[in-house]
Enzyme design. Structure first.
Site, short mmCIF file in Angstrom:
data_model
loop_
_atom_site.label_atom_id
_atom_site.label_comp_id
_atom_site.label_asym_id
_atom_site.label_seq_id
_atom_site.Cartn_x
_atom_site.Cartn_y
_atom_site.Cartn_z
CB CYS A 113 -4.77 -15.24 -3.30
SG CYS A 113 -5.00 -13.61 -2.57
CG HIS A 257 -7.35 -15.17 -6.48
ND1 HIS A 257 -8.16 -14.91 -5.48
CD2 HIS A 257 -6.30 -14.24 -6.37
CE1 HIS A 257 -7.63 -14.15 -4.73
NE2 HIS A 257 -6.67 -13.45 -5.20
CG ASN A 287 -8.49 -10.52 -3.76
OD1 ASN A 287 -8.73 -11.67 -2.97
ND2 ASN A 287 -7.54 -10.24 -4.22
N1 COA Z 1 -7.95 5.54 -4.46
C1 COA Z 1 -7.54 6.63 -5.08
N2 COA Z 1 -6.04 6.74 -5.41
C2 COA Z 1 -5.17 5.56 -5.03
C3 COA Z 1 -5.80 4.50 -4.35
C4 COA Z 1 -7.25 4.53 -4.20
N3 COA Z 1 -7.75 3.54 -3.52
N4 COA Z 1 -4.92 4.02 -4.04
C5 COA Z 1 -3.66 4.37 -4.56
N5 COA Z 1 -4.06 5.55 -5.12
C6 COA Z 1 -3.08 6.36 -5.91
C7 COA Z 1 -1.94 6.23 -5.48
O1 COA Z 1 -1.37 6.68 -4.34
C8 COA Z 1 -0.98 6.95 -6.91
O2 COA Z 1 -1.14 8.35 -6.50
P1 COA Z 1 0.19 9.25 -7.07
O3 COA Z 1 0.31 8.99 -8.75
O4 COA Z 1 -0.24 10.65 -6.42
O5 COA Z 1 1.26 8.62 -6.23
C9 COA Z 1 -2.20 6.60 -7.99
O6 COA Z 1 -3.21 6.30 -7.29
C10 COA Z 1 -1.70 5.51 -8.54
O7 COA Z 1 -0.86 4.41 -7.99
P2 COA Z 1 -0.33 3.36 -8.80
O8 COA Z 1 0.00 2.46 -7.51
O9 COA Z 1 0.64 3.63 -9.77
O10 COA Z 1 -1.59 2.63 -9.39
P3 COA Z 1 -1.69 1.26 -10.12
O11 COA Z 1 -2.05 1.58 -11.53
O12 COA Z 1 -0.50 0.43 -10.03
O13 COA Z 1 -2.97 0.61 -9.56
C11 COA Z 1 -3.44 -1.28 -8.07
C12 COA Z 1 -2.80 0.37 -8.19
C13 COA Z 1 -3.44 -1.67 -6.60
C14 COA Z 1 -4.94 -1.13 -8.45
C15 COA Z 1 -2.75 -2.24 -8.98
O14 COA Z 1 -1.30 -1.80 -8.75
C16 COA Z 1 -2.83 -3.53 -8.92
O15 COA Z 1 -4.01 -3.79 -9.55
N6 COA Z 1 -2.15 -4.21 -8.31
C17 COA Z 1 -2.58 -5.97 -8.12
C18 COA Z 1 -3.10 -5.84 -6.89
C19 COA Z 1 -3.88 -7.21 -6.65
O16 COA Z 1 -4.46 -7.76 -7.47
N7 COA Z 1 -3.63 -7.69 -5.49
C20 COA Z 1 -4.47 -8.99 -4.98
C21 COA Z 1 -3.48 -9.78 -4.87
S1 COA Z 1 -4.00 -11.35 -4.71
#
Ligand code: COA
Length: 330
Positions: A113, A257, A287
């Protein structure tokens, strides 16, 4: 003193729009979950057989036209991608041939990224030293055929999309352009956002065991990425401003980004600036890794959000972890 300014920008998105509802039809997710967690409503996927350089070409053509620079005048190609056309050689070489550039250097960089910003920094050094007059920096990705579009991959697959952006950097003596660039890495977090397969540690680099175990998919520890991103973005933006004794109130636009809308919102809160100061198009494209910054920058230019003389900050954070910023006087 010679400095490097962005003389032209361009971008290209493949035609196929993939909505959240379309993803919800093939994996256990929903428009509501994706929108609330990431701000993404849709992303673009390359057509079957459409490769990374295919996306880059129209973006580069646009950037060259805007810069009024010909392929013959470009002195170096810097191609940032984490999803190259082939494992080897790099996409830069393929672009050199495809667009008929001279027999110039063509450099691929793989810092995911942050790739476009690393490329911008390299281009800036070549121009600042008077070595080259025009350098092309490209960020392009085809991620759609590298993602696990099943329930197991839903946390990453909903975030990423395909696209390309490009910029021509050119020399000038008016003090316009890149004022400074700031690059960082912290490899202890390598496994928090990574692809573990096609590894030099494997007996055979490409092997069935890795594929059976799903090690060829991008794996992400979303919470760790989020926690680090919201610290590193403000930190590196402040570093760039401090290096030039510019206050954030003087900045016209921050082009971050496009990792995730919630990350940008949290960065704005920590920087104590309105959310609108951070450009966003993630709702439309998701992204696109190395392509987000050049796409967003090119769109901001076309929308009149950046004009000559404006202070603009570019910033990125991603896999590595790597992060970077650049302060520009447009
Ligand atoms: N759809 C529905 N549910 C989903 C899912 C999806 N696409 N992906 C994950 N879940 C579920 C998980 O399994 C979890 O279920 P559980 O509570 O039964 O275990 C629940 O949603 C919550 O997951 P969690 O990981 O706690 O969510 P979060 O609030 O951390 O959100 C992200 C997940 C990925 C959106 C978040 O962590 C994030 O934004 N991270 C940064 C990612 C990023 O920017 N990446 C690019 C970097 S360059």
């Amino acid at each position: 003193m010679t400095s490097a300014y962005i003389s032209g920008t361009g971008f290209y998105l493949p035609e196929r729009v993939v909505t959240n509802d379309e993803l919800a039809a093939i994996m256990d997710t929903s428009d509501e979950w994706i929108t609330a967690r990431t701000g993404i409503k849709e992303r673009r996927y390359a057509a079957p057989g459409q490769g990374t350089v295919d996306l880059a070409v129209p973006a580069v053509e646009q950037a060259l036209e805007a810069a009024e620079v010909t392929v013959e005048q470009i002195g170096l190609i810097i191609f940032a991608t984490s999803t190259p056309d082939y494992y080897a050689p790099g996409s830069g070489c393929l672009l050199q041939d495809r667009m008929g550039f001279g027999e110039i250097g063509a450099l691929d960089i793989r810092v995911q990224c942050s790739g476009f910003l690393y490329g911008l920094s390299i281009a800036d050094q070549y121009i600042r030293t008077g070595t080259l007059e025009h350098v092309l920096v490209v960020g392009a990705e085809v991620q759609s055929n590298a993602m696990d579009l099943s329930d197991e991959g839903r946390d990453t697959a909903v975030i990423f999309g395909d696209g390309a952006g490009a910029a021509v950097l050119s020399a000038n003596e008016q003090g316009r352009g890149v004022l400074s660039t700031h690059l960082h890495s912290q490899g202890k977090y390598a496994q928090e956002l990574w692809i573990g397969a096609a590894s030099s540690y494997a007996k055979q680099r490409f092997n069935k065991e890795d594929i059976d175990a799903g090690r060829h998919w991008l794996k992400m520890n979303g919470k760790e990425v989020f926690k680090n991103a919201v610290v590193r973005f403000p930190e590196v933006i402040r570093e760039a401003l401090a290096a030039n004794e510019i206050d954030i109130s003087q900045v016209k636009l921050i082009v971050p980004h496009q990792a995730n809308l919630r990350i940008s919102q949290e960065v704005a809160r920590r920087l104590k600036v309105p959310e609108e100061l951070l450009y966003s198009n993630i709702e439309r494209y998701g992204n696109t890794t190395a392509a987000t910054v050049p796409i967003a920058m090119a769109e901001a230019v076309r929308e009149g959000k950046i004009a000559p003389g404006d202070y603009v900050v570019l910033a990125a954070f991603g896999s590595g972890f790597t992060w970077a910023a650049a302060l520009l006087k447009w």
